[in-house]
Design a protein around this motif. Structure first.
Motif, PDB file in Angstrom:
ATOM      1  N   UNK A   1     -16.109  -5.664  -1.222  1.00  0.00           N
ATOM      2  CA  UNK A   1     -14.369  -5.727  -0.305  1.00  0.00           C
ATOM      3  C   UNK A   1     -13.916  -5.448  -0.774  1.00  0.00           C
ATOM      4  N   UNK A   2     -13.323  -3.600  -1.305  1.00  0.00           N
ATOM      5  CA  UNK A   2     -12.245  -3.905  -2.234  1.00  0.00           C
ATOM      6  C   UNK A   2     -11.094  -3.701  -1.607  1.00  0.00           C
ATOM      7  N   UNK A   3      -9.998  -4.088  -2.102  1.00  0.00           N
ATOM      8  CA  UNK A   3      -8.892  -4.288  -1.309  1.00  0.00           C
ATOM      9  C   UNK A   3      -8.939  -5.218  -0.426  1.00  0.00           C
TER      10      UNK A   3
ATOM     11  N   UNK B   1     -11.400  -7.594   7.050  1.00  0.00           N
ATOM     12  CA  UNK B   1     -11.608  -8.472   7.924  1.00  0.00           C
ATOM     13  C   UNK B   1     -12.950  -8.810   8.727  1.00  0.00           C
ATOM     14  N   UNK B   2     -14.257  -7.576   7.669  1.00  0.00           N
ATOM     15  CA  UNK B   2     -15.484  -7.947   7.774  1.00  0.00           C
ATOM     16  C   UNK B   2     -16.272  -8.431   7.169  1.00  0.00           C
TER      17      UNK B   2
ATOM     18  N   UNK C   1      -2.333  -2.024   2.766  1.00  0.00           N
ATOM     19  CA  UNK C   1      -2.868  -2.601   4.174  1.00  0.00           C
ATOM     20  C   UNK C   1      -1.593  -1.586   4.715  1.00  0.00           C
ATOM     21  N   UNK C   2      -0.729  -1.608   4.864  1.00  0.00           N
ATOM     22  CA  UNK C   2      -0.081  -0.448   6.551  1.00  0.00           C
ATOM     23  C   UNK C   2       0.746   0.725   6.556  1.00  0.00           C
ATOM     24  N   UNK C   3       0.856   1.156   4.746  1.00  0.00           N
ATOM     25  CA  UNK C   3       1.217   2.206   4.813  1.00  0.00           C
ATOM     26  C   UNK C   3       0.580   3.321   5.868  1.00  0.00           C
ATOM     27  N   UNK C   4       1.581   4.251   6.198  1.00  0.00           N
ATOM     28  CA  UNK C   4       1.220   6.071   6.586  1.00  0.00           C
ATOM     29  C   UNK C   4       0.656   6.744   6.096  1.00  0.00           C
ATOM     30  N   UNK C   5       0.184   7.335   6.209  1.00  0.00           N
ATOM     31  CA  UNK C   5      -0.264   8.593   5.583  1.00  0.00           C
ATOM     32  C   UNK C   5       1.733   9.356   5.036  1.00  0.00           C
ATOM     33  N   UNK C   6       2.722   9.469   5.976  1.00  0.00           N
ATOM     34  CA  UNK C   6       3.777   9.594   5.578  1.00  0.00           C
ATOM     35  C   UNK C   6       4.345   9.281   4.565  1.00  0.00           C
TER      36      UNK C   6
END
Length: 366
Positions: A14-16, A19-20, A280-285
């Protein structure tokens, strides 16, 4: 015990963020099929409980080594922690190693539990080992706390390996004195890895131990080219940026990197006040910007990237720097399959030919 083709390799389950947690079952089975020696399990206070994950990975496999890397001594009563480890040890038939780390001081402050000290870790390990060998711990008053009476089972005589997750010199020295194995940190340069190994070995020798008796695991962020670009950015740039958000000073100090680069990262408008973890929440940009404009290239180079053969050769670099074993960090077993295949191709040429012969599957044993 040596049940896997590549006992010198490990991966994380479960690297990083996950939620599953049920995914761990298939991951553990695939890691075993690939021949990876051990699976390590980190703990997060959401859906990644160390004991539950260890039990699931043990039940899903028959030869895979299982290691907790890491939990913290201060989040459970020592008798509860000792019971978790003893249960996993017996359930696995000796494939399990118990791992501790310092954790995050700020988080512990918010939780209302004491921050971790070296003295507490050493005292806790002593309590666990006494319990695992059938002793009763009576009237204990030490750094780990006051405990009138602790006891598991007087018939116990369990040799459960203890691993310590370490970055800074003080923890590396502690590990050399008291641990059976050490799990280092991701994004250590090869020079820092060699220096860390020397610190551990030197501390073990000063403590009257055989320096070779402490198994040292390097942790190599391994992000192979076949992984989709967004995931590659998250696993490499996002993960490093998240470490820098949380304890960048520790990692910069360990690597002897320039503090000015860390200040530039911290003062960047994107980083200041960012509402969460970049991995967790960073966008590609956002992640692309961090890669190209903010994070120094030599920080990101302390990893394994490129095609599978290049990643496999970076694994070899870890052994050349003194590691006994290497955790391929940040990727699932399916994502690591090409790298493991490439490792299988170059492994026969490694000298001496018996370099990994007899290395136990249990990640805490040499």
């Amino acid at each position: 015990m040596n049940g896997q083709r590549f006992p010198e390799l490990g991966c994380y389950g479960l690297a990083g963020h996950s939620a599953t947690p049920r995914d761990l079952i298939d991951e553990a089975r695939l890691a075993e099929e690939l021949g990876i020696g051990s699976m390590f399990l980190s703990e997060r206070f959401a859906t990644k409980d160390a004991g539950v994950l260890a039990g699931a990975a043990i039940a899903a496999t028959t030869t895979l080594g299982i290691g907790t890397a890491a939990t913290n001594h201060n989040t459970r009563h020592p008798l509860i922690t000792a019971t978790m480890a003893a249960t996993a040890h017996r359930m696995s038939g000796g494939r399990y190693a118990f791992g501790l780390g310092r954790g995050f001081g700020m988080l512990f402050d918010l939780m209302g539990v004491p921050q971790v000290t070296s003295a507490q870790i050493e005292d806790s390990i002593g309590i666990y080992r006494r319990l695992w060998h059938g002793e009763a711990v009576a009237g204990h008053d030490g750094p780990a706390g006051q405990f009138p009476y602790l006891n598991q089972d007087s018939s116990f005589d369990e040799d459960i390996p203890v691993m310590l997750v370490a970055i800074g010199d003080k923890t590396l020295e502690l590990a050399g004195r008291v641990a059976d194995a050490v799990v280092l940190h991701t994004f250590l340069s090869d020079e820092t890895l060699a220096r860390s190994v020397a610190t551990i070995r030197g501390s073990a020798e000063r403590a009257g131990r055989d320096p070779a008796s402490v198994r040292v695991w390097s942790v190599l962020a391994t992000v192979e080219d076949s992984i989709p670009e967004e995931a590659r950015l998250r696993k490499l740039v996002g993960r490093l940026a998240t470490y820098m958000q949380g304890y960048g000073g520790v990692l910069v100090d360990a690597n002897r990197w320039d503090q000015a680069d860390l200040e530039r990262f911290r003062n960047d408008p994107l980083v200041q006040g960012y509402p969460g973890a970049f991995d967790a929440i960073g966008t590609v940009e956002e992640l692309t910007y961090l890669r190209d404009e903010v994070l120094p290239a030599h920080w990101l180079a302390a990893s394994g990237t490129g095609n599978a053969e290049t990643c496999a050769n970076r694994v070899l670099d870890q052994f050349d720097a003194g590691a006994d074993s290497v955790i391929l960090h940040g990727a699932t077993p399916s994502e690591l399959a090409p790298v493991v295949e490439a490792w299988a191709a170059i492994r026969p040429a490694i000298r001496p030919a018996d370099r990994f012969a007899g290395l136990p599957t249990n990640p805490g044993l040499t």
